[in-house]
Design an enzyme around this catalytic site. Sequence first.
Site, PDB file in Angstrom:
ATOM      1  N   ASN A 240     -19.998 -19.270  25.543  1.00  9.95           N
ATOM      2  CA  ASN A 240     -21.425 -19.595  25.406  1.00  9.95           C
ATOM      3  C   ASN A 240     -22.061 -18.952  24.172  1.00  9.95           C
ATOM      4  O   ASN A 240     -22.999 -19.501  23.601  1.00  9.95           O
ATOM      5  CB  ASN A 240     -22.146 -19.133  26.687  1.00  9.95           C
ATOM      6  CG  ASN A 240     -23.653 -19.156  26.540  1.00  9.95           C
ATOM      7  OD1 ASN A 240     -24.248 -20.210  26.376  1.00  9.95           O
ATOM      8  ND2 ASN A 240     -24.253 -17.978  26.557  1.00  9.95           N
TER       9      ASN A 240
ATOM     10  N   SER B   7     -22.615 -28.553  21.059  1.00  5.95           N
ATOM     11  CA  SER B   7     -24.042 -28.929  20.938  1.00  5.95           C
ATOM     12  C   SER B   7     -24.101 -30.401  20.568  1.00  5.95           C
ATOM     13  O   SER B   7     -23.147 -30.934  19.982  1.00  5.95           O
ATOM     14  CB  SER B   7     -24.692 -28.096  19.822  1.00  5.95           C
ATOM     15  OG  SER B   7     -25.962 -28.630  19.499  1.00  5.95           O
TER      16      SER B   7
ATOM     17  N   TYR C 170     -24.516 -24.810  11.080  1.00 13.69           N
ATOM     18  CA  TYR C 170     -24.464 -24.876  12.546  1.00 13.69           C
ATOM     19  C   TYR C 170     -23.842 -26.203  12.996  1.00 13.69           C
ATOM     20  O   TYR C 170     -22.945 -26.223  13.846  1.00 13.69           O
ATOM     21  CB  TYR C 170     -25.875 -24.717  13.100  1.00 13.69           C
ATOM     22  CG  TYR C 170     -25.960 -24.743  14.612  1.00 13.69           C
ATOM     23  CD1 TYR C 170     -25.613 -23.625  15.373  1.00 13.69           C
ATOM     24  CD2 TYR C 170     -26.401 -25.886  15.293  1.00 13.69           C
ATOM     25  CE1 TYR C 170     -25.705 -23.654  16.762  1.00 13.69           C
ATOM     26  CE2 TYR C 170     -26.497 -25.908  16.675  1.00 13.69           C
ATOM     27  CZ  TYR C 170     -26.153 -24.793  17.409  1.00 13.69           C
ATOM     28  OH  TYR C 170     -26.238 -24.815  18.781  1.00 13.69           O
TER      29      TYR C 170
ATOM     30  N   SER D 175     -20.211 -26.113  12.457  1.00 14.66           N
ATOM     31  CA  SER D 175     -19.517 -25.184  13.366  1.00 14.66           C
ATOM     32  C   SER D 175     -19.344 -25.819  14.748  1.00 14.66           C
ATOM     33  O   SER D 175     -18.318 -25.645  15.396  1.00 14.66           O
ATOM     34  CB  SER D 175     -20.283 -23.848  13.469  1.00 14.66           C
ATOM     35  OG  SER D 175     -21.435 -23.966  14.279  1.00 14.66           O
ATOM     36  N   LYS D 176     -20.346 -26.573  15.195  1.00 11.33           N
ATOM     37  CA  LYS D 176     -20.253 -27.181  16.527  1.00 11.33           C
ATOM     38  C   LYS D 176     -19.281 -28.370  16.520  1.00 11.33           C
ATOM     39  O   LYS D 176     -18.618 -28.638  17.520  1.00 11.33           O
ATOM     40  CB  LYS D 176     -21.643 -27.579  17.028  1.00 11.33           C
ATOM     41  CG  LYS D 176     -22.527 -26.365  17.315  1.00 11.33           C
ATOM     42  CD  LYS D 176     -21.900 -25.440  18.365  1.00 11.33           C
ATOM     43  CE  LYS D 176     -22.724 -24.222  18.693  1.00 11.33           C
ATOM     44  NZ  LYS D 176     -22.166 -23.395  19.769  1.00 11.33           N
TER      45      LYS D 176
HETATM   46  N1  NAD Z   1     -30.691 -23.640  23.149  1.00 16.09           N
HETATM   47  C1  NAD Z   1     -30.304 -24.863  22.819  1.00 16.09           C
HETATM   48  O1  NAD Z   1     -31.137 -25.785  22.719  1.00 16.09           O
HETATM   49  C2  NAD Z   1     -28.840 -25.184  22.600  1.00 16.09           C
HETATM   50  C3  NAD Z   1     -28.469 -26.526  22.444  1.00 16.09           C
HETATM   51  C4  NAD Z   1     -27.133 -26.841  22.258  1.00 16.09           C
HETATM   52  C5  NAD Z   1     -26.177 -25.850  22.252  1.00 16.09           C
HETATM   53  N2  NAD Z   1     -26.539 -24.549  22.409  1.00 16.09           N
HETATM   54  C6  NAD Z   1     -25.481 -23.532  22.393  1.00 16.09           C
HETATM   55  O2  NAD Z   1     -25.514 -22.813  23.624  1.00 16.09           O
HETATM   56  C7  NAD Z   1     -25.074 -21.474  23.403  1.00 16.09           C
HETATM   57  C8  NAD Z   1     -26.120 -20.489  23.908  1.00 16.09           C
HETATM   58  O3  NAD Z   1     -27.310 -20.731  23.170  1.00 16.09           O
HETATM   59  P1  NAD Z   1     -28.684 -19.995  23.428  1.00 16.09           P
HETATM   60  O4  NAD Z   1     -29.740 -20.990  23.174  1.00 16.09           O
HETATM   61  O5  NAD Z   1     -28.642 -19.265  24.708  1.00 16.09           O
HETATM   62  O6  NAD Z   1     -28.673 -18.965  22.195  1.00 16.09           O
HETATM   63  P2  NAD Z   1     -29.285 -17.483  22.082  1.00 16.09           P
HETATM   64  O7  NAD Z   1     -29.392 -17.199  20.614  1.00 16.09           O
HETATM   65  O8  NAD Z   1     -30.515 -17.395  22.905  1.00 16.09           O
HETATM   66  O9  NAD Z   1     -28.123 -16.613  22.716  1.00 16.09           O
HETATM   67  C9  NAD Z   1     -26.863 -16.472  22.069  1.00 16.09           C
HETATM   68  C10 NAD Z   1     -26.158 -15.256  22.603  1.00 16.09           C
HETATM   69  O10 NAD Z   1     -24.948 -15.062  21.863  1.00 16.09           O
HETATM   70  C11 NAD Z   1     -24.819 -13.678  21.598  1.00 16.09           C
HETATM   71  N3  NAD Z   1     -24.011 -13.415  20.402  1.00 16.09           N
HETATM   72  C12 NAD Z   1     -24.330 -13.695  19.105  1.00 16.09           C
HETATM   73  N4  NAD Z   1     -23.384 -13.194  18.283  1.00 16.09           N
HETATM   74  C13 NAD Z   1     -22.441 -12.605  19.062  1.00 16.09           C
HETATM   75  C14 NAD Z   1     -21.230 -11.914  18.793  1.00 16.09           C
HETATM   76  N5  NAD Z   1     -20.805 -11.675  17.531  1.00 16.09           N
HETATM   77  N6  NAD Z   1     -20.504 -11.448  19.835  1.00 16.09           N
HETATM   78  C15 NAD Z   1     -20.943 -11.635  21.114  1.00 16.09           C
HETATM   79  N7  NAD Z   1     -22.084 -12.273  21.433  1.00 16.09           N
HETATM   80  C16 NAD Z   1     -22.836 -12.761  20.411  1.00 16.09           C
HETATM   81  C17 NAD Z   1     -26.270 -13.202  21.380  1.00 16.09           C
HETATM   82  O11 NAD Z   1     -26.391 -11.813  21.490  1.00 16.09           O
HETATM   83  C18 NAD Z   1     -27.007 -13.983  22.458  1.00 16.09           C
HETATM   84  O12 NAD Z   1     -27.061 -13.282  23.686  1.00 16.09           O
HETATM   85  C19 NAD Z   1     -24.815 -21.341  21.895  1.00 16.09           C
HETATM   86  O13 NAD Z   1     -23.436 -21.526  21.643  1.00 16.09           O
HETATM   87  C20 NAD Z   1     -25.624 -22.473  21.313  1.00 16.09           C
HETATM   88  O14 NAD Z   1     -25.132 -22.891  20.059  1.00 16.09           O
HETATM   89  C21 NAD Z   1     -27.861 -24.185  22.583  1.00 16.09           C
END
Ligand code: NAD
Length: 265
Positions: free
Chosen positions: A94, A147, A160, A163-164
């Site tokens: 995640n 994503s 980004y 990467s996805k």
């Molecule tokens: N929020 C959205 O709309 C959305 C949509 C599609 C996909 N995503 C994907 O879902 C996942 C979670 O997204 P989110 O919105 O909760 O993001 P967020 O930024 O709120 O949380 C991301 C988490 O990853 C952790 N992280 C970052 N770098 C790290 C590292 N080097 N080692 C360990 N942990 C690390 C951060 O500390 C954080 O807790 C991500 O992969 C994101 O790309 C999110």
Amino acid sequence: MSGKLLQDKVAVITGGTSAMGMGIAEVFLEKGAKVILGDLDQTKLDHTKDALNQAGDEINVAAIKLDLTSAESIREFLDKAEAAFGKLDILVNNAGVCIGNSMFDIPQETFDLTFNVNVKGLFEISRQFAKKNIAGNRPANIVNLASNAAKVCFEGMADYNASKAAVVNLTQSMAKELAKFNINVNAVCPGAVDTDMLRQCMLDAVKASNGTVTLEDCRKTWGPPQLGRLIQPHEVGRVVSFLASDEALIIRGQAISIDGGNTPY
Ligand SMILES: NC(=O)c1ccc[n+]([C@@H]2O[C@H](COP(=O)([O-])OP(=O)(O)OC[C@H]3O[C@@H](n4cnc5c(N)ncnc54)[C@H](O)[C@@H]3O)[C@@H](O)[C@H]2O)c1
């Protein structure tokens, strides 16, 4: 035996202190799993663990520091995670970073960080997790958070988006290589989910609009039109929990759109 979907399973969730990680963890706990959260900040990890453990009678949550940019940190994390509940059945990849910028303004370091966490870190923890289960002759399950950006490419997020797309591609490669070891791999491609990452993207959009767009406008309009609202983290958790279960063994190497019908594939 209880009929819960993930009864007796042990799941690692990276990025476990984010709203998404917590939403996924809550659903996993409801469905009978024990969870191990991995993330960068130990204080946040402890708070999240306490909040999740309070909801249940037993201690079903562990929280261990993890930096996905370091193979050594991943090794230490997985050793401690395995020791916490005696085995590891599920890995939910995640954790991720998203730092918006036009293609001309993305610094090399930002591009590297995005790929180091979202792609290389995800790949490294997946293969170390797989090796442990292959050595123990145990079936396992990996679910990657890709994503809809992998499929539709948002403007101002080239690193980004790429990467996805790489996560979707790695999901297929890993599913093929790991099938013979009874390790199943799939990905989900969420749309706009109500988390800190999305809020930051909205703040960037508000700034770029020079005051013509507000945060409230974004909250109202960024969700899938078919839903008319943002997706909530636990809704992502429900789909991830299904893909992580034995019920989904005939789904392999897929990148499933979970954006309320926005992306037609
Ligand atoms: N929020 C959205 O709309 C959305 C949509 C599609 C996909 N995503 C994907 O879902 C996942 C979670 O997204 P989110 O919105 O909760 O993001 P967020 O930024 O709120 O949380 C991301 C988490 O990853 C952790 N992280 C970052 N770098 C790290 C590292 N080097 N080692 C360990 N942990 C690390 C951060 O500390 C954080 O807790 C991500 O992969 C994101 O790309 C999110």
